[in-house]
Design a protein around this motif. Sequence first.
Motif, PDB file in Angstrom:
ATOM      1  N   PHE A 119       0.842  -1.206   0.000  1.00  0.00           N
ATOM      2  CA  PHE A 119       0.000   0.000   0.000  1.00  0.00           C
ATOM      3  C   PHE A 119       0.876   1.255   0.000  1.00  0.00           C
ATOM      4  CE2 PHE A 119      -2.157   3.437   2.183  1.00  0.00           C
ATOM      5  CZ  PHE A 119      -3.478   3.372   1.762  1.00  0.00           C
ATOM      6  N   VAL A 120       1.882   1.239   0.864  1.00  0.00           N
ATOM      7  CA  VAL A 120       2.772   2.411   0.988  1.00  0.00           C
ATOM      8  C   VAL A 120       3.517   2.627  -0.327  1.00  0.00           C
ATOM      9  CG1 VAL A 120       4.787   3.321   2.230  1.00  0.00           C
ATOM     10  CG2 VAL A 120       2.995   2.107   3.493  1.00  0.00           C
ATOM     11  N   MET A 121       4.037   1.551  -0.891  1.00  0.00           N
ATOM     12  CA  MET A 121       4.768   1.624  -2.161  1.00  0.00           C
ATOM     13  C   MET A 121       3.876   2.166  -3.283  1.00  0.00           C
ATOM     14  SD  MET A 121       7.559   0.378  -3.994  1.00  0.00           S
ATOM     15  CE  MET A 121       8.218  -1.224  -3.611  1.00  0.00           C
ATOM     16  N   GLU A 122       2.652   1.637  -3.394  1.00  0.00           N
ATOM     17  CA  GLU A 122       1.758   2.033  -4.491  1.00  0.00           C
ATOM     18  C   GLU A 122       1.345   3.492  -4.374  1.00  0.00           C
ATOM     19  OE1 GLU A 122       1.325   0.365  -7.235  1.00  0.00           O
ATOM     20  OE2 GLU A 122       2.634  -1.135  -6.336  1.00  0.00           O
ATOM     21  N   GLU A 123       1.106   3.956  -3.148  1.00  0.00           N
ATOM     22  CA  GLU A 123       0.736   5.365  -2.969  1.00  0.00           C
ATOM     23  C   GLU A 123       1.847   6.292  -3.470  1.00  0.00           C
ATOM     24  OE1 GLU A 123      -2.189   6.800   0.527  1.00  0.00           O
ATOM     25  OE2 GLU A 123      -0.127   6.447   1.114  1.00  0.00           O
ATOM     26  N   ILE A 124       3.060   5.992  -3.063  1.00  0.00           N
ATOM     27  CA  ILE A 124       4.177   6.859  -3.470  1.00  0.00           C
ATOM     28  C   ILE A 124       4.339   6.817  -4.993  1.00  0.00           C
ATOM     29  CG2 ILE A 124       6.661   7.345  -3.242  1.00  0.00           C
ATOM     30  CD1 ILE A 124       6.542   5.855  -0.497  1.00  0.00           C
ATOM     31  N   LYS A 125       4.272   5.612  -5.553  1.00  0.00           N
ATOM     32  CA  LYS A 125       4.418   5.473  -7.014  1.00  0.00           C
ATOM     33  C   LYS A 125       3.366   6.301  -7.749  1.00  0.00           C
ATOM     34  CE  LYS A 125       6.350   0.856  -7.778  1.00  0.00           C
ATOM     35  NZ  LYS A 125       6.029  -0.515  -8.159  1.00  0.00           N
ATOM     36  N   ARG A 126       2.138   6.242  -7.250  1.00  0.00           N
ATOM     37  CA  ARG A 126       1.038   6.945  -7.913  1.00  0.00           C
ATOM     38  C   ARG A 126       1.266   8.460  -7.865  1.00  0.00           C
ATOM     39  NH1 ARG A 126      -4.496   7.818  -8.354  1.00  0.00           N
ATOM     40  NH2 ARG A 126      -4.428   9.338 -10.057  1.00  0.00           N
ATOM     41  N   ILE A 127       1.679   8.959  -6.712  1.00  0.00           N
ATOM     42  CA  ILE A 127       1.907  10.409  -6.592  1.00  0.00           C
ATOM     43  C   ILE A 127       3.064  10.817  -7.506  1.00  0.00           C
ATOM     44  CG2 ILE A 127       2.610  12.260  -5.000  1.00  0.00           C
ATOM     45  CD1 ILE A 127       1.097  10.596  -2.780  1.00  0.00           C
ATOM     46  N   LYS A 128       4.128  10.048  -7.472  1.00  0.00           N
ATOM     47  CA  LYS A 128       5.301  10.359  -8.296  1.00  0.00           C
ATOM     48  C   LYS A 128       4.952  10.339  -9.786  1.00  0.00           C
ATOM     49  CE  LYS A 128       9.750  10.712  -9.369  1.00  0.00           C
ATOM     50  NZ  LYS A 128      10.487  11.970  -9.280  1.00  0.00           N
ATOM     51  N   SER A 129       4.066   9.429 -10.168  1.00  0.00           N
ATOM     52  CA  SER A 129       3.726   9.296 -11.587  1.00  0.00           C
ATOM     53  C   SER A 129       3.022  10.541 -12.128  1.00  0.00           C
ATOM     54  CB  SER A 129       2.843   8.063 -11.813  1.00  0.00           C
ATOM     55  OG  SER A 129       1.528   8.336 -11.357  1.00  0.00           O
ATOM     56  N   GLU A 130       2.506  11.364 -11.242  1.00  0.00           N
ATOM     57  CA  GLU A 130       1.791  12.571 -11.677  1.00  0.00           C
ATOM     58  C   GLU A 130       2.671  13.809 -11.583  1.00  0.00           C
ATOM     59  OE1 GLU A 130      -1.363  12.548 -12.728  1.00  0.00           O
ATOM     60  OE2 GLU A 130      -2.117  10.607 -12.005  1.00  0.00           O
ATOM     61  N   MET A 131       3.964  13.621 -11.295  1.00  0.00           N
ATOM     62  CA  MET A 131       4.798  14.787 -10.966  1.00  0.00           C
ATOM     63  C   MET A 131       5.738  15.263 -12.067  1.00  0.00           C
ATOM     64  SD  MET A 131       5.734  14.145  -6.968  1.00  0.00           S
ATOM     65  CE  MET A 131       7.081  15.300  -7.077  1.00  0.00           C
ATOM     66  N   GLY A 132       5.760  14.605 -13.197  1.00  0.00           N
ATOM     67  CA  GLY A 132       6.687  15.020 -14.258  1.00  0.00           C
ATOM     68  C   GLY A 132       8.111  15.023 -13.755  1.00  0.00           C
ATOM     69  N   ASP A 133       8.821  16.149 -14.025  1.00  0.00           N
ATOM     70  CA  ASP A 133      10.237  16.236 -13.633  1.00  0.00           C
ATOM     71  C   ASP A 133      10.437  16.748 -12.203  1.00  0.00           C
ATOM     72  OD1 ASP A 133      10.974  15.425 -16.116  1.00  0.00           O
ATOM     73  OD2 ASP A 133      11.183  17.471 -16.914  1.00  0.00           O
ATOM     74  N   ALA A 134       9.359  17.123 -11.538  1.00  0.00           N
ATOM     75  CA  ALA A 134       9.517  17.707 -10.190  1.00  0.00           C
ATOM     76  C   ALA A 134      10.091  16.668  -9.226  1.00  0.00           C
ATOM     77  CB  ALA A 134       8.167  18.194  -9.689  1.00  0.00           C
ATOM     78  N   HIS A 135      10.846  17.166  -8.250  1.00  0.00           N
ATOM     79  CA  HIS A 135      11.497  16.262  -7.295  1.00  0.00           C
ATOM     80  C   HIS A 135      10.564  15.878  -6.157  1.00  0.00           C
ATOM     81  CE1 HIS A 135      16.069  16.441  -8.020  1.00  0.00           C
ATOM     82  NE2 HIS A 135      15.393  16.181  -9.120  1.00  0.00           N
ATOM     83  N   LEU A 136      10.633  14.603  -5.787  1.00  0.00           N
ATOM     84  CA  LEU A 136       9.804  14.092  -4.691  1.00  0.00           C
ATOM     85  C   LEU A 136      10.672  13.743  -3.496  1.00  0.00           C
ATOM     86  CD1 LEU A 136       7.081  13.018  -3.595  1.00  0.00           C
ATOM     87  CD2 LEU A 136       7.667  10.803  -4.601  1.00  0.00           C
ATOM     88  N   LYS A 137      10.323  14.332  -2.353  1.00  0.00           N
ATOM     89  CA  LYS A 137      10.991  13.964  -1.100  1.00  0.00           C
ATOM     90  C   LYS A 137       9.967  13.184  -0.274  1.00  0.00           C
ATOM     91  CE  LYS A 137      13.347  18.411  -1.130  1.00  0.00           C
ATOM     92  NZ  LYS A 137      12.502  19.613  -0.936  1.00  0.00           N
ATOM     93  N   VAL A 138      10.369  12.011   0.172  1.00  0.00           N
ATOM     94  CA  VAL A 138       9.439  11.165   0.930  1.00  0.00           C
ATOM     95  C   VAL A 138       9.863  11.133   2.397  1.00  0.00           C
ATOM     96  CG1 VAL A 138       8.493   8.849   1.212  1.00  0.00           C
ATOM     97  CG2 VAL A 138       8.841   9.777  -1.089  1.00  0.00           C
TER      98      VAL A 138
END
Length: 292
Positions: free
Chosen positions: A149-168
């Motif tokens: 669940f945790v993995m899929e949530e992060i993947k989904r958010i990241k997939s909508e972010m284009g080139d922007a950087h994600l800090k978890v």
Amino acid sequence: MEETEQLLEKYEPAFEKVPECPVNWDLSALKTEENLKKIFSFIDLTTLNSTDSANSVQDFCDKLVSFEKDFPDMPMVGAVCVYPVFASVLKARLKNIDVNRAVVSAGFPSSQTYLDLKVLETKKALDFGANEIDIVISVGEFLEGNHEFVMEEIKRIKSEMGDAHLKVILETGALTSIENIWEASIIAMEAGADFIKTSTGKISPAATPEAAWVMVHAIKAYHETTGKVIGFKPAGGISTSEDALIYFKLVKDILGEEWLTSERFRIGASRLVNNLLSDISELQGKPFSPYF
Ligand SMILES: O=C[C@H](O)COP(=O)(O)O
């Protein structure tokens, strides 16, 4: 076996080799003007208060713009970090300086909301001008063992972010064991985190050297295995040069000099800037009065 469990099993031997975290840190040789200036350039200068408003965030940004003129020998901080509703203020007020626009998102700091709202909040923050997003894992699900669940949530958010950087953000103070911190680090990196971050700053304990020690070793193991470069961001309760120097030393010793850049290392802090400026002024033999 689920994908995340296979992943964690793969990294278990590396976890078993993580040495004990030192209790004492000898920082005396590190407190130089050059290092303190570097640390300054790694700061995500943060304001995350319920009392923040468009006006207060505007003033906060304008102070940074003046800072560049008033302190021409100082580097710029790595980013300014605010609540999502102020993304447009960052875009408008920081357009003439070279600083990243970070926004906390996805139900920060508890992360207790619907995934579609987490995605929407993130997309809106990016549309309004953020280029970096800080999100928190679903800590409760993680502690229940719902790693998928945790993995899929992060993947989904990241997939909508284009080139922007994600800090978890792992919220290490709630993770109850070193092993949990390791596993959350691996899951976040595999899910697409550009940085892994210790804490929201909203619960205690926030960043600690012990949590950072494990996370930085996880980044090293992940880099050795995949070749991917993941950044590290301790945050929460880091307010003195000495606090910051512990994380600086830890990153330098474990990951090497090449991690000592704002592309790979940030420190989330609301109170560190003045203390660093004061210590730099002292090393230069100059007077100082609080600027921020
Ligand atoms: O992400 C940054 C933290 O919220 C900052 O925490 P702090 O106010 O303790 O420096």
